[in-house]
Design a protein around this motif. Structure first.
Motif, short mmCIF file in Angstrom:
data_model
loop_
_atom_site.label_atom_id
_atom_site.label_comp_id
_atom_site.label_asym_id
_atom_site.label_seq_id
_atom_site.Cartn_x
_atom_site.Cartn_y
_atom_site.Cartn_z
N ILE A 46 0.82 -1.22 0.00
CA ILE A 46 0.00 0.00 0.00
C ILE A 46 0.86 1.27 0.00
O ILE A 46 0.45 2.26 -0.60
CB ILE A 46 -1.01 0.03 1.17
N ALA A 62 -6.39 3.71 1.83
CA ALA A 62 -6.00 2.33 1.55
C ALA A 62 -5.95 1.53 2.84
O ALA A 62 -5.90 2.08 3.94
CB ALA A 62 -4.64 2.28 0.84
N TRP A 63 -5.99 0.21 2.70
CA TRP A 63 -5.87 -0.69 3.83
C TRP A 63 -5.04 -1.90 3.40
O TRP A 63 -4.95 -2.23 2.22
CB TRP A 63 -7.24 -1.16 4.33
N MET A 64 -4.46 -2.56 4.39
CA MET A 64 -3.69 -3.77 4.11
C MET A 64 -3.75 -4.69 5.32
O MET A 64 -3.54 -4.26 6.45
CB MET A 64 -2.22 -3.44 3.80
N PHE A 83 -5.02 -6.25 0.32
CA PHE A 83 -5.08 -4.80 0.47
C PHE A 83 -6.12 -4.23 -0.48
O PHE A 83 -6.61 -4.92 -1.39
CB PHE A 83 -3.71 -4.16 0.21
N LEU A 134 -7.66 -0.16 -2.20
CA LEU A 134 -7.48 1.28 -2.40
C LEU A 134 -8.82 1.87 -2.83
O LEU A 134 -9.56 1.25 -3.60
CB LEU A 134 -6.42 1.54 -3.46
#
Length: 532
Positions: A334, A369-371, A378, A380
């Motif tokens: 990310i 974003a995340w992961m 992940f 976005l």
């Protein structure tokens, strides 16, 4: 013929109604287009929830200052709108605690709002009007290692507050058991809120002229640690001694803090704050140059930077560092989505709740974003995507429902339109129904009367004209039940009618009311009435 002319006259009144209908439709369509334009131009700050399955977009609201729009990322469906009361500055400080998102704003009454939001959109407001803040949110509210720290004054008395694990604790600093003299002012020690410091600190000016320091982190009793300037403290030593004492009391090692070296190529190093000495470069799996440090929680720090000494020649990489286990986790999935210039954006924030597997980042009016740092997945999300979700909602489409919502506003155009719709409808209705009603009344009168023949013995104009035809008063003599009677009848007489005294006429005579009507061959004569 007269009826056709009357109907045509009434239809003319529909012309303003038609014109106003066009104006109403244009106004309705224009308002809808204005709403769409506002949504397209609105900035949205995005936050993820529920391991990336939900997204919360924060944007301007007409009534509350800010609002949150919670969406299901997979279905793109709006789950809930959440009012986030804010003043004109619309500043927000965020943190993640216990899997929930904490958003801090300042309302129009200079009271902090602390909304703890879970993945279902359930909101718990923590502050409950306890925290007065006349300044800017981003100057008085800090997110430090997942905690939210607030300082300010209430009724001219300094206070400090902390939100940890979803619970708010406020401390009135005008407490003689806490400080030996009344505090006059409070200021943050800026360097202590960054990496390279064991704990955040605040400086207090006391009423007796001394300087005191308190920790921004509260102890198990819900109180800050304190240090009051001693006579032997020099002006440059007191802050250092306070920091050292707080680190010892809180059990935090000052010798292996992390700090970015100010020397080129600016790598993250261990730092001994007590001795003010630099240590070794943090042994990341790949070297990270021009580094940035983000304090995530009590155990973890994020290191982000360039893979080359000259950031213009490389790309962004990053590692999640656990300060207790000394383990690194690659999070390039990310952070590599960001340019190096974006790392300098003061509105870029990284979050990771202690004990959770998900690392988030948000950036005002930019992608979020995340992961999942354990599984590697992940996601976005761009603000433009959320805007499109918003515009796909029913209230932004032309429909009966949105038109009725517009109609209920009752603006001037709508009111005029309604009036000009009602007027011709009423006139048209009267023109159609009135003859029917009058004919029904006429037929009822016929049923009540008996049919007989009489002689016009007198006639004269009344002076009244209907449709340019005179209303004439007739006097008719007739026989009824063996008696000679006379009755007065009024009737509109056409100029074409050749009627004169002495003419025989057929009438319907109502004995109960002593009234009569002229009959023509087209009138239905009741079967139960006889002729005399």
């Amino acid at each position: 013929m007269r009826r056709k002319i009357s109907l045509l006259f009434n239809l003319v009144f529909f012309i303003p109604a038609v014109i106003l209908s066009i104006m109403v439709w244009k106004d309705y369509s224009g308002q809808l287009e204005d709403q769409i334009t506002r949504e397209l131009s609105a900035e949205r700050e995005l936050f993820f929830l529920d391991h990336g399955n939900k997204a919360l977009g924060i944007t301007q609201a007409d009534d509350s200052g800010l609002k949150g729009e919670l969406y299901d990322v997979k279905t793109e469906r709006l789950i809930k709108e959440i009012p986030l009361y804010s003043n004109i500055h619309s500043q927000v400080v965020a943190a993640y605690q216990n899997g929930r998102l904490l958003l801090v704003t300042n309302n129009a009454e200079d009271r902090l709002m602390m909304n703890m939001i879970d993945s279902a959109g359930t909101v718990q407001e923590l502050a409950q009007g306890q925290l007065n803040l006349s300044g800017f949110v981003d100057s008085n509210v800090y997110s430090w290692r997942g905690r939210v720290i607030v300082f300010g004054t209430d009724n001219k008395m300094p206070y400090i507050a902390e939100v940890q694990q979803g619970k708010l604790h406020k401390v009135d600093l005008n407490d003689k058991e806490l400080l030996p003299s009344r505090p006059i002012s409070i200021y943050p020690v800026r360097e202590s809120l960054e990496s390279g410091a064991a704990l955040p600190m605040f400086q207090l000016s006391l009423h007796d002229g001394r300087t005191a320091y308190i920790s921004g982190v509260l102890n198990d009793q819900g109180l800050p640690l304190t240090y009051v300037q001693k006579s032997e403290d020099g002006p440059f030593d007191v802050e250092k001694r306070a920091a050292h004492q707080f680190a010892e009391q809180y059990g935090r090692d000052q010798k292996e803090l992390l700090k970015v070296d100010i020397e080129y190529p600016q790598q993250a190093r261990y730092y001994d704050a007590a001795a003010e000495k630099w240590g070794a470069v943090l042994p990341t799996p790949m070297p990270v140059y021009q580094a940035k440090l983000y304090l995530l929680n009590e155990e973890e720090t994020l290191i982000v930077g360039s893979n080359t000494k000259d950031e213009a020649e490389g790309h962004v990489l990053g590692y999640l560092y656990n300060e207790k286990t000394k383990q690194f986790t690659d999070v390039a999935a990310i952070v590599s989505l960001l340019s190096y210039d974006q790392l300098d954006d003061p509105d870029l924030y990284f979050y990771k709740d202690a004990g959770e597997d998900v690392l988030y980042y948000s950036n005002s009016a930019a992608p979020a974003a995340w992961m999942n740092v354990r599984e590697g997945g992940f996601g976005l999300l761009y603000p433009e995507k959320v805007t499109q979700w918003q515009l796909n909602r029913a209230e932004y489409q032309k429909s009966f429902q949105t038109f009725m919502a517009y109609f209920k506003q009752g603006n001037e155009t709508v009111v005029n339109w309604v009036i000009w719709i009602i007027i011709p409808l009423l006139m048209f209705g009267v023109a159609v129904t009135l003859p029917l009603i009058l004919n029904r009344i006429y037929q009822q009168k016929l049923k009540r009367g008996v049919t007989t023949t009489g002689t016009i013995i007198q006639m004269s104009e009344t002076g009244t004209y209907i449709n340019n035809q005179p209303l004439v008063r007739f006097r008719v003599r007739f026989q009824d039940e063996g008696l000679t009677k006379e009755v007065e009848i009024k009737k509109v007489l056409s100029h074409l009618d050749q009627v004169q005294v002495g003419d025989l006429v057929t009438i319907s005579y109502d004995r109960s009311k002593n009234k009569a009507l002229f009959l023509s061959w087209s009138d239905d004569i009741p079967s139960d009435t006889g002729r005399n």
